[in-house]
Design a protein around this motif. Sequence first.
Motif, mmCIF file in Angstrom:
data_model
loop_
_atom_site.group_PDB
_atom_site.id
_atom_site.type_symbol
_atom_site.label_atom_id
_atom_site.label_comp_id
_atom_site.label_asym_id
_atom_site.label_seq_id
_atom_site.Cartn_x
_atom_site.Cartn_y
_atom_site.Cartn_z
ATOM 1 N N GLU A 137 -32.472 22.290 -14.765
ATOM 2 C CA GLU A 137 -31.484 22.534 -15.821
ATOM 3 C C GLU A 137 -30.891 23.940 -15.714
ATOM 4 O O GLU A 137 -30.469 24.522 -16.713
ATOM 5 C CB GLU A 137 -32.103 22.294 -17.198
ATOM 6 N N ALA A 138 -30.855 24.480 -14.499
ATOM 7 C CA ALA A 138 -30.243 25.781 -14.227
ATOM 8 C C ALA A 138 -29.825 25.781 -12.759
ATOM 9 O O ALA A 138 -30.028 24.794 -12.056
ATOM 10 C CB ALA A 138 -31.229 26.905 -14.510
ATOM 11 N N ASN A 139 -29.224 26.865 -12.315
ATOM 12 C CA ASN A 139 -28.853 27.014 -10.899
ATOM 13 C C ASN A 139 -27.939 25.876 -10.459
ATOM 14 O O ASN A 139 -28.232 25.137 -9.526
ATOM 15 C CB ASN A 139 -30.112 27.087 -10.023
ATOM 16 N N TRP A 140 -26.808 25.739 -11.126
ATOM 17 C CA TRP A 140 -25.903 24.604 -10.925
ATOM 18 C C TRP A 140 -25.079 24.709 -9.662
ATOM 19 O O TRP A 140 -24.624 23.693 -9.137
ATOM 20 C CB TRP A 140 -24.977 24.468 -12.133
ATOM 21 N N CYS A 141 -24.819 25.897 -9.163
ATOM 22 C CA CYS A 141 -23.977 26.064 -7.976
ATOM 23 C C CYS A 141 -24.744 25.680 -6.716
ATOM 24 O O CYS A 141 -25.967 25.774 -6.673
ATOM 25 C CB CYS A 141 -23.502 27.513 -7.868
ATOM 26 N N VAL A 142 -23.998 25.270 -5.700
ATOM 27 C CA VAL A 142 -24.603 24.928 -4.414
ATOM 28 C C VAL A 142 -24.137 25.918 -3.348
ATOM 29 O O VAL A 142 -24.940 26.571 -2.708
ATOM 30 C CB VAL A 142 -24.264 23.476 -3.995
ATOM 31 N N SER A 143 -22.837 26.039 -3.148
ATOM 32 C CA SER A 143 -22.300 26.875 -2.067
ATOM 33 C C SER A 143 -22.708 28.334 -2.202
ATOM 34 O O SER A 143 -23.237 28.924 -1.275
ATOM 35 C CB SER A 143 -20.773 26.797 -2.044
ATOM 36 N N TRP A 144 -22.405 28.911 -3.344
ATOM 37 C CA TRP A 144 -22.765 30.286 -3.695
ATOM 38 C C TRP A 144 -23.074 30.299 -5.177
ATOM 39 O O TRP A 144 -22.471 29.547 -5.932
ATOM 40 C CB TRP A 144 -21.609 31.256 -3.438
ATOM 41 N N PRO A 145 -23.950 31.165 -5.638
ATOM 42 C CA PRO A 145 -24.296 31.157 -7.060
ATOM 43 C C PRO A 145 -23.349 31.985 -7.937
ATOM 44 O O PRO A 145 -23.747 32.464 -8.999
ATOM 45 C CB PRO A 145 -25.717 31.746 -7.052
ATOM 46 N N TRP A 146 -22.089 32.110 -7.523
ATOM 47 C CA TRP A 146 -21.169 32.986 -8.254
ATOM 48 C C TRP A 146 -21.075 32.637 -9.730
ATOM 49 O O TRP A 146 -21.233 33.503 -10.585
ATOM 50 C CB TRP A 146 -19.776 32.949 -7.636
ATOM 51 N N PHE A 147 -20.777 31.388 -10.059
ATOM 52 C CA PHE A 147 -20.606 31.052 -11.475
ATOM 53 C C PHE A 147 -21.922 30.933 -12.209
ATOM 54 O O PHE A 147 -21.956 31.054 -13.431
ATOM 55 C CB PHE A 147 -19.689 29.832 -11.662
ATOM 56 N N ASP A 148 -23.020 30.727 -11.514
ATOM 57 C CA ASP A 148 -24.321 30.842 -12.175
ATOM 58 C C ASP A 148 -24.541 32.284 -12.630
ATOM 59 O O ASP A 148 -25.046 32.535 -13.725
ATOM 60 C CB ASP A 148 -25.459 30.405 -11.246
ATOM 61 N N TRP A 149 -24.137 33.253 -11.809
ATOM 62 C CA TRP A 149 -24.250 34.661 -12.207
ATOM 63 C C TRP A 149 -23.330 34.938 -13.391
ATOM 64 O O TRP A 149 -23.746 35.509 -14.389
ATOM 65 C CB TRP A 149 -23.855 35.591 -11.074
ATOM 66 N N ILE A 150 -22.059 34.554 -13.233
ATOM 67 C CA ILE A 150 -21.044 34.859 -14.247
ATOM 68 C C ILE A 150 -21.411 34.245 -15.591
ATOM 69 O O ILE A 150 -21.265 34.879 -16.638
ATOM 70 C CB ILE A 150 -19.655 34.371 -13.774
ATOM 71 N N LEU A 151 -21.900 33.008 -15.582
ATOM 72 C CA LEU A 151 -22.165 32.282 -16.821
ATOM 73 C C LEU A 151 -23.634 32.342 -17.261
ATOM 74 O O LEU A 151 -24.017 31.705 -18.235
ATOM 75 C CB LEU A 151 -21.696 30.833 -16.670
ATOM 76 N N GLY A 152 -24.444 33.122 -16.536
ATOM 77 C CA GLY A 152 -25.819 33.362 -16.953
ATOM 78 C C GLY A 152 -26.777 32.196 -16.757
ATOM 79 O O GLY A 152 -27.784 32.109 -17.450
ATOM 80 N N THR A 153 -26.472 31.309 -15.808
ATOM 81 C CA THR A 153 -27.345 30.158 -15.576
ATOM 82 C C THR A 153 -28.133 30.273 -14.279
ATOM 83 O O THR A 153 -28.784 29.316 -13.871
ATOM 84 C CB THR A 153 -26.536 28.845 -15.579
ATOM 85 N N ARG A 154 -28.095 31.437 -13.635
ATOM 86 C CA ARG A 154 -28.898 31.660 -12.423
ATOM 87 C C ARG A 154 -30.298 32.059 -12.873
ATOM 88 O O ARG A 154 -30.494 33.129 -13.443
ATOM 89 C CB ARG A 154 -28.273 32.739 -11.545
#
Length: 175
Positions: A137-154
Amino acid sequence: MGEMLYWLLGIPLGLLAENFGEWAVHRFVLHGLGKRKTSIWAYHWHDHHRVTRRLGMLDPAYRRGPRPWNTSAKELLMLGSIFLLHVPLTPLAPGYVTGMYAGLILYFCRHRKAHLNPAWAREHLPWHYQHHMGTPEANWCVSWPWFDWILGTRVIPDTGREPQKKSAGGDPPGR
C-alpha cells in the motif's frame, strides 16, 4: 528556437506526466478498483500480486509473453491505450508525446525485468521490490520513485518514511 523549446521542455514533461500516471493508475485503479474481484482490474491484485508474493517477486507471466489475457497482455493493452490517447497531441506537443512514449516503454521494460529477475529488482528498483515484498500500500511508482517522493508515499519497510535527502535517480545514497 520555438520548436526546439517544445522538445526540450516537452520530453521531461512527458516523462513526469508518465511517472505521475503510473503512480495514480497503480494506486487508485490497480489497487483501488482492482481489489474488487469483479473488477476488470482485479488481475493486478488477485493474480500479479498473489503470484509475486508467493514466488519472491517472480511473475512467470512475463516469461511467457503476452499470451491471451495474462498479466503481461493486460499491461501491454493498458499501456498501448494510454499512448494512443496521447497521439492526437503530437502536432501540438511532439516532445511531450515522445517523453510519454519513452516513459511507457521504460516502464514496461523495467517492470518486466523486475519480475523476471528479482535480484536485479532488489538492486535497481528497490521501491518496486518493497512494494511487492513488504509494503503493497505504498511505493506506487515503478520506473522511478519521483511521485512517491513528491506525494509522500515512498516508504522503506524497516525504517518508515524515506529521509529527505535523495539522489537524482533512485533511493538516497547509501541505500
